[in-house]
Design a protein around this motif. Structure first.
Motif, PDB file in Angstrom:
ATOM      1  N   ALA A 154     -21.060  78.196  60.368  1.00 37.53           N
ATOM      2  CA  ALA A 154     -22.270  77.937  60.868  1.00 37.53           C
ATOM      3  C   ALA A 154     -23.523  78.516  59.824  1.00 37.53           C
ATOM      4  O   ALA A 154     -23.232  79.614  59.648  1.00 37.53           O
ATOM      5  CB  ALA A 154     -22.333  78.336  62.543  1.00 37.53           C
ATOM      6  N   GLY A 155     -24.429  77.764  59.653  1.00 31.51           N
ATOM      7  CA  GLY A 155     -25.499  78.238  58.743  1.00 31.51           C
ATOM      8  C   GLY A 155     -25.933  77.409  57.790  1.00 31.51           C
ATOM      9  O   GLY A 155     -25.418  76.487  57.313  1.00 31.51           O
ATOM     10  N   ARG A 186     -14.844  85.337  69.979  1.00 29.71           N
ATOM     11  CA  ARG A 186     -15.319  85.288  68.536  1.00 29.71           C
ATOM     12  C   ARG A 186     -16.493  84.171  68.166  1.00 29.71           C
ATOM     13  O   ARG A 186     -17.198  84.402  66.969  1.00 29.71           O
ATOM     14  CB  ARG A 186     -14.120  85.030  67.798  1.00 29.71           C
ATOM     15  N   ALA A 187     -16.374  83.134  68.950  1.00 28.76           N
ATOM     16  CA  ALA A 187     -17.606  82.021  68.770  1.00 28.76           C
ATOM     17  C   ALA A 187     -17.704  81.175  69.817  1.00 28.76           C
ATOM     18  O   ALA A 187     -17.068  81.289  70.844  1.00 28.76           O
ATOM     19  CB  ALA A 187     -17.226  81.220  67.605  1.00 28.76           C
ATOM     20  N   PRO A 218     -20.861  83.811  65.973  1.00 30.87           N
ATOM     21  CA  PRO A 218     -21.411  82.435  65.440  1.00 30.87           C
ATOM     22  C   PRO A 218     -21.410  81.671  66.904  1.00 30.87           C
ATOM     23  O   PRO A 218     -20.478  81.472  67.601  1.00 30.87           O
ATOM     24  CB  PRO A 218     -20.447  82.167  64.588  1.00 30.87           C
ATOM     25  N   ALA A 219     -22.524  80.693  66.749  1.00 31.48           N
ATOM     26  CA  ALA A 219     -22.452  79.907  67.980  1.00 31.48           C
ATOM     27  C   ALA A 219     -23.060  78.418  67.398  1.00 31.48           C
ATOM     28  O   ALA A 219     -23.844  78.179  66.420  1.00 31.48           O
ATOM     29  CB  ALA A 219     -23.691  80.224  68.818  1.00 31.48           C
ATOM     30  N   ILE A 220     -22.369  77.288  67.806  1.00 34.87           N
ATOM     31  CA  ILE A 220     -22.865  75.863  67.383  1.00 34.87           C
ATOM     32  C   ILE A 220     -23.180  75.122  68.653  1.00 34.87           C
ATOM     33  O   ILE A 220     -22.598  75.257  69.725  1.00 34.87           O
ATOM     34  CB  ILE A 220     -21.550  75.313  66.686  1.00 34.87           C
ATOM     35  N   ASP A 221     -23.915  73.931  68.476  1.00 35.83           N
ATOM     36  CA  ASP A 221     -23.951  73.212  69.600  1.00 35.83           C
ATOM     37  C   ASP A 221     -24.446  71.529  68.889  1.00 35.83           C
ATOM     38  O   ASP A 221     -24.081  71.476  67.851  1.00 35.83           O
ATOM     39  CB  ASP A 221     -25.091  73.515  70.530  1.00 35.83           C
ATOM     40  N   HIS A 222     -24.814  70.669  69.722  1.00 37.61           N
ATOM     41  CA  HIS A 222     -24.843  69.361  69.320  1.00 37.61           C
ATOM     42  C   HIS A 222     -23.697  68.640  69.086  1.00 37.61           C
ATOM     43  O   HIS A 222     -23.735  67.875  67.940  1.00 37.61           O
ATOM     44  CB  HIS A 222     -26.066  69.379  68.260  1.00 37.61           C
ATOM     45  N   LEU A 223     -22.434  68.978  69.713  1.00 37.22           N
ATOM     46  CA  LEU A 223     -21.459  68.217  69.224  1.00 37.22           C
ATOM     47  C   LEU A 223     -20.770  67.784  70.715  1.00 37.22           C
ATOM     48  O   LEU A 223     -21.175  68.057  71.925  1.00 37.22           O
ATOM     49  CB  LEU A 223     -20.358  68.884  68.763  1.00 37.22           C
ATOM     50  N   ALA A 233     -25.866  74.680  64.038  1.00 37.54           N
ATOM     51  CA  ALA A 233     -25.760  75.988  63.837  1.00 37.54           C
ATOM     52  C   ALA A 233     -27.037  76.725  64.911  1.00 37.54           C
ATOM     53  O   ALA A 233     -28.116  76.397  64.579  1.00 37.54           O
ATOM     54  CB  ALA A 233     -25.781  76.707  62.474  1.00 37.54           C
ATOM     55  N   ARG A 234     -26.401  77.587  65.609  1.00 40.48           N
ATOM     56  CA  ARG A 234     -27.513  78.076  66.627  1.00 40.48           C
ATOM     57  C   ARG A 234     -27.476  79.649  66.515  1.00 40.48           C
ATOM     58  O   ARG A 234     -28.231  80.456  66.594  1.00 40.48           O
ATOM     59  CB  ARG A 234     -27.100  77.950  68.015  1.00 40.48           C
ATOM     60  N   ALA A 235     -26.200  80.279  65.772  1.00 39.42           N
ATOM     61  CA  ALA A 235     -26.159  81.512  65.376  1.00 39.42           C
ATOM     62  C   ALA A 235     -25.060  81.417  64.325  1.00 39.42           C
ATOM     63  O   ALA A 235     -24.111  80.996  64.193  1.00 39.42           O
ATOM     64  CB  ALA A 235     -25.483  82.274  66.333  1.00 39.42           C
ATOM     65  N   PRO A 236     -25.692  81.956  62.975  1.00 34.57           N
ATOM     66  CA  PRO A 236     -24.923  81.671  61.832  1.00 34.57           C
ATOM     67  C   PRO A 236     -23.545  82.665  61.813  1.00 34.57           C
ATOM     68  O   PRO A 236     -23.438  83.725  62.375  1.00 34.57           O
ATOM     69  CB  PRO A 236     -25.959  82.107  60.922  1.00 34.57           C
TER      70      PRO A 236
END
Length: 352
Positions: free
Chosen positions: A123-124, A76-77, A97-102, A18-21
């Motif tokens: 995410a969070g 949206r994300a 919401p933002a995610i990485d490491h995939l 999670a980079r932004a929840p």
């Protein structure tokens, strides 16, 4: 231990950081752009989508507001292999919401092979795979948003002054650099809501009617289509991206949804008259399948032969499926705006 999850329509649930929840749902798409992440994230054409960056590092030159194409982030994300702290902080501030490491290479390959798909993100610190799956289930149950223009268009008309020509820009989700590309060439640009009526256009009495880019299915932008139907033959008409699709539908053409669309800054386009190939910036999930009897296809995508340019010289109609204003991207096709304003100096033929 993972604190973010991406649930895919095909059944997989991917773990991430999670980079932004937050939680989100939408259509998962990808862009091949390796620069211009600020412009991409503020492009209204990404409304209601979840944007995956194929380039591995996003944020390596910071975040500067002067590069924004609109006032807010539209996806949206956001999904990436690695997001810098600057971009993550910006997205968290925007409550995106933002995610990485995939493995985004694997993810982009899946989208390319199977098509854009619905997804759910959670995410969070308290996120679970079940949360992402719940978002996906909600997304699957949603009908397509038929009034998406209301989310991205201006509420009231405003004018950006630039010179001797008057351009009526129908804002279906317009990028700011379209306006500046016209004002830089000597046009006053009147930015108008997506549901502007013919009576309002007659009162304004512009030199050119311009239909902008925007998100979603062109079939949902009935008011803009009716403007083209009303004024073709009376006013020069131009369009970019969604605008090309709307113009084509108004003049008897057909549009269709693409498998995964064109999104990136490296799309090659060939001009059928000159043979010249230019590199272009693109962001669209629909295309013109049949141009109709009034329009000639003048440019095509080198990769898949989809229509990239439509014209009718007698009616003074000119459109482009790509983004000639770039931002981000190459500037090979900036002369499109010169061609648009040249129409203002020519008499218009009468439509049959």
């Amino acid at each position: 231990m993972s604190d973010a999850y991406l649930a895919l329509e095909g059944g997989r649930v991917l773990e991430a950081r999670a980079r932004a929840p937050g939680t989100a749902r939408g259509e998962l798409v990808f862009t091949t752009a390796y620069t211009g992440y600020e412009e991409s994230l503020t492009d209204p054409s990404y409304e209601e989508q979840v944007l995956t960056f194929s380039y591995p590092l996003i944020g390596n030159y910071g975040v500067r507001e002067e590069r924004f194409e609109s006032e807010r982030v539209h996806p949206r994300a956001v999904v990436a292999l690695e997001l810098t702290d600057d971009v993550a902080a910006w997205l968290e501030h925007e409550e995106i919401p933002a995610i990485d490491h995939l493995d985004t290479r694997d993810l982009v390959t899946e989208i390319r092979d199977t098509g854009a798909m619905k997804c759910g993100i959670a995410a969070g610190p308290d996120a679970t795979p079940e949360d992402a799956l719940a978002e996906l289930a909600e997304c699957k149950g949603m009908s397509e948003h038929t009034d998406i223009g209301a989310q991205v268009s201006v509420d009231e008309r405003y004018t950006v002054e630039g010179g001797e020509y008057d351009v009526a820009l129908i804002d279906c989700g317009a990028k700011g650099s379209i306006t500046s590309s016209l004002t830089d060439r000597g046009a006053d640009v009147h930015v108008l809501p997506y549901d502007t009526t013919p009576a309002e256009i007659r009162e304004l009495d512009p030199d050119v009617l311009f239909i902008s880019n925007g998100p979603g299915d062109p079939a949902n932008f009935t008011a803009a289509r009716e403007l083209v139907e009303e004024f073709v033959g009376d006013l020069p008409i131009a369009g970019i991206c969604l605008g090309q699709q709307i113009v084509a539908r108004a003049l008897g053409g057909e549009t269709e949804k693409m498998v995964f669309g064109h999104r990136g800054v490296n799309q090659p386009v060939r001009d059928l008259r000159s043979g010249r190939v230019v590199m272009t910036t693109q962001n669209h999930g629909y295309t013109v399948a049949e141009p109709g009897p009034e329009l000639d296809v003048t440019q095509v995508n080198v990769n898949d032969d989809t229509a990239e340019g439509l014209e009718n010289d007698e009616l003074d109609v000119i459109t482009r499926q790509y983004h000639p204003e770039a931002n981000p991207g190459p500037h090979d096709s900036l002369d499109f705006f010169d061609s648009v304003l040249e129409l203002a100096d020519r008499p218009v033929a009468t439509a049959d």
